[in-house]
Design a protein around this motif. Structure first.
Motif, mmCIF file in Angstrom:
data_model
loop_
_atom_site.group_PDB
_atom_site.id
_atom_site.type_symbol
_atom_site.label_atom_id
_atom_site.label_comp_id
_atom_site.label_asym_id
_atom_site.label_seq_id
_atom_site.Cartn_x
_atom_site.Cartn_y
_atom_site.Cartn_z
ATOM 1 N N GLU A 98 0.815 -1.212 0.000
ATOM 2 C CA GLU A 98 0.000 0.000 0.000
ATOM 3 C C GLU A 98 0.851 1.265 0.000
ATOM 4 O O GLU A 98 0.566 2.222 -0.741
ATOM 5 N N GLN A 99 1.908 1.267 0.787
ATOM 6 C CA GLN A 99 2.773 2.447 0.859
ATOM 7 C C GLN A 99 3.462 2.717 -0.483
ATOM 8 O O GLN A 99 3.514 3.857 -0.943
ATOM 9 N N ASN A 102 0.834 4.000 -3.025
ATOM 10 C CA ASN A 102 0.491 5.399 -2.761
ATOM 11 C C ASN A 102 1.613 6.334 -3.192
ATOM 12 O O ASN A 102 1.364 7.396 -3.770
ATOM 13 N N ARG A 103 2.861 5.936 -2.939
ATOM 14 C CA ARG A 103 4.017 6.757 -3.320
ATOM 15 C C ARG A 103 4.083 6.928 -4.835
ATOM 16 O O ARG A 103 4.297 8.038 -5.340
#
Length: 155
Positions: A98-99, A102-103
């Protein structure tokens, strides 16, 4: 570059990323639905969906590849020369958490905003016109590829 042509380029870049204007009065090349540009197509897509391999690549890889190409365009506009780029490396993303997902999306949006701002400030010449138009065509191509991949990803 004439103001008319500059505005037209910005309109096409915006449609590629944001989709047609809302309320939809028409579209030059994307679907008439709202959110049919790159940002709308990937919005709400989970990291798991973005990581599904379709014919050896993922939506995450396509999205980051668009960002990478646009970064190169922005560097050319800023510095007047092509940065050293590793195109094979730009396709190495096979899965994202997820990180990371999103990045990638935030960085793509940042490169997009930088390009839009640069279009108004560019001292236009043939190299820069070709670069901006190739970035537009490249992004539109990948929008089509991602939309086709969604037929598998969202099943």
């Amino acid at each position: 570059m004439s103001e008319t042509l500059r505005n037209s380029v910005k309109t096409m870049v915006k449609e590629t990323f944001e989709g047609p204007p809302v309320p939809v009065k028409g579209s030059w090349f994307t679907s008439f639905e709202p959110n049919s540009g790159i940002f709308g197509v990937i919005e709400g897509m989970s990291c798991d969906q973005a990581s599904i391999s379709v014919h050896g690549t993922t939506v995450a890889a396509h999205t980051d590849h668009i960002r990478y190409h646009m970064w190169g365009t922005n560097e050319i506009i800023k510095n007047g020369k092509q940065p050293k780029m590793d195109w094979e490396k730009s396709w190495e993303i096979h899965s994202v958490d997820e990180q990371q997902w999103n990045r990638i999306q935030v960085e793509l949006r940042n490169e997009y905003v930088t390009l839009l701002e640069s279009i108004d400030a560019i001292e236009w010449n043939e190299l820069l016109a070709n670069e901006v138009l190739s970035s537009l065509a490249h992004s539109a191509y990948h929008l089509g590829a991602i939309r086709q991949m969604l037929k598998v990803v969202k099943r």
